[in-house]
Design a protein around this motif. Sequence first.
Motif, PDB file in Angstrom:
ATOM      1  N   ILE A 191      45.041  20.361  57.364  1.00 12.65           N
ATOM      2  CA  ILE A 191      45.167  21.279  56.228  1.00 12.65           C
ATOM      3  C   ILE A 191      44.458  20.717  55.005  1.00 12.65           C
ATOM      4  N   ALA A 192      44.697  19.420  54.742  1.00 10.40           N
ATOM      5  CA  ALA A 192      44.081  18.782  53.579  1.00 10.40           C
ATOM      6  C   ALA A 192      42.555  18.766  53.698  1.00 10.40           C
ATOM      7  N   GLU A 193      42.063  18.556  54.915  1.00  7.88           N
ATOM      8  CA  GLU A 193      40.608  18.512  55.127  1.00  7.88           C
ATOM      9  C   GLU A 193      39.962  19.853  54.787  1.00  7.88           C
ATOM     10  N   THR A 194      40.581  20.952  55.236  1.00 11.39           N
ATOM     11  CA  THR A 194      40.045  22.290  54.956  1.00 11.39           C
ATOM     12  C   THR A 194      40.081  22.584  53.457  1.00 11.39           C
ATOM     13  N   LEU A 195      41.196  22.258  52.817  1.00 11.80           N
ATOM     14  CA  LEU A 195      41.322  22.501  51.384  1.00 11.80           C
ATOM     15  C   LEU A 195      40.330  21.654  50.593  1.00 11.80           C
ATOM     16  N   ALA A 196      40.123  20.417  51.010  1.00  8.63           N
ATOM     17  CA  ALA A 196      39.185  19.538  50.318  1.00  8.63           C
ATOM     18  C   ALA A 196      37.753  20.084  50.411  1.00  8.63           C
ATOM     19  N   SER A 197      37.402  20.618  51.584  1.00  5.02           N
ATOM     20  CA  SER A 197      36.061  21.187  51.760  1.00  5.02           C
ATOM     21  C   SER A 197      35.857  22.400  50.867  1.00  5.02           C
ATOM     22  N   LEU A 198      36.880  23.264  50.817  1.00  2.00           N
ATOM     23  CA  LEU A 198      36.786  24.448  49.970  1.00  2.00           C
ATOM     24  C   LEU A 198      36.739  24.073  48.498  1.00  2.00           C
ATOM     25  N   ALA A 199      37.520  23.103  48.115  1.00  2.58           N
ATOM     26  CA  ALA A 199      37.532  22.660  46.718  1.00  2.58           C
ATOM     27  C   ALA A 199      36.179  22.079  46.333  1.00  2.58           C
ATOM     28  N   GLN A 200      35.581  21.318  47.237  1.00  2.00           N
ATOM     29  CA  GLN A 200      34.269  20.724  46.972  1.00  2.00           C
ATOM     30  C   GLN A 200      33.198  21.803  46.835  1.00  2.00           C
ATOM     31  N   ALA A 201      33.305  22.854  47.675  1.00  2.00           N
ATOM     32  CA  ALA A 201      32.344  23.952  47.605  1.00  2.00           C
ATOM     33  C   ALA A 201      32.426  24.669  46.265  1.00  2.00           C
ATOM     34  N   LEU A 202      33.661  24.886  45.790  1.00  2.00           N
ATOM     35  CA  LEU A 202      33.844  25.526  44.489  1.00  2.00           C
ATOM     36  C   LEU A 202      33.366  24.620  43.354  1.00  2.00           C
TER      37      LEU A 202
END
Length: 203
Positions: A158-169
């Motif tokens: 879960i953290a990995e997916t959220l981190a990727s999305l946060a980095q994209a934003l």
Amino acid sequence: MSPVGNLILSVTAPVFDDNKRYLGFVGGAIYLQDDNILNQILDKHHHNESSYIYVVDKNRHIIFHKNVERIGEKVSENRIVDTVLSGVSGSMIAKNSLGLEMIAGYAPAQLTNWGIVSQSHKSVTLEKVYGTITDVLLSTLPLMVLTLLIIILLAMKIAETLASLAQALKEEGLDSKIDPRKITAWYFEADYLKKHSFLVMKE
């Protein structure tokens, strides 16, 4: 033949005819210090040396005990006997005649005005309880560890997916190396963020 001096418990029951007229009674005797019906019934409940049952009559005399020498003895200053002969059933922790702490369960026999007491040494009983708890913990430990590992792996995913999305934003408008469309969003929150970040970057 019972030896002289053996205590006897006399048991009688009235007999009536169909018109409820008294005809007499039937009776029997139980030699308390010999093998008798009380021994046959109550001896089955002796699990070990630290656990035993005894019975007292309404006059506080012991009429059954695993120690035959105590039969006939009058019990005094005993909280358990006081309570059970008052007609109350229950349990308590109290000291026996030897000063040892016992866990006792007791119940009155209303028909005969007897008190029946089952006792176990407190230390032995608690040792068995602790042993059972330890066995349960040891038997469930592998499942607990496996469950914890699954939780950790899911949390990391879960953290990995959220981190990727946060980095994209975060890299919005820049030469981002992360394409939100290629991020696998396998739960609602991540999927929502993915769509949102993708729309923002298109704009």
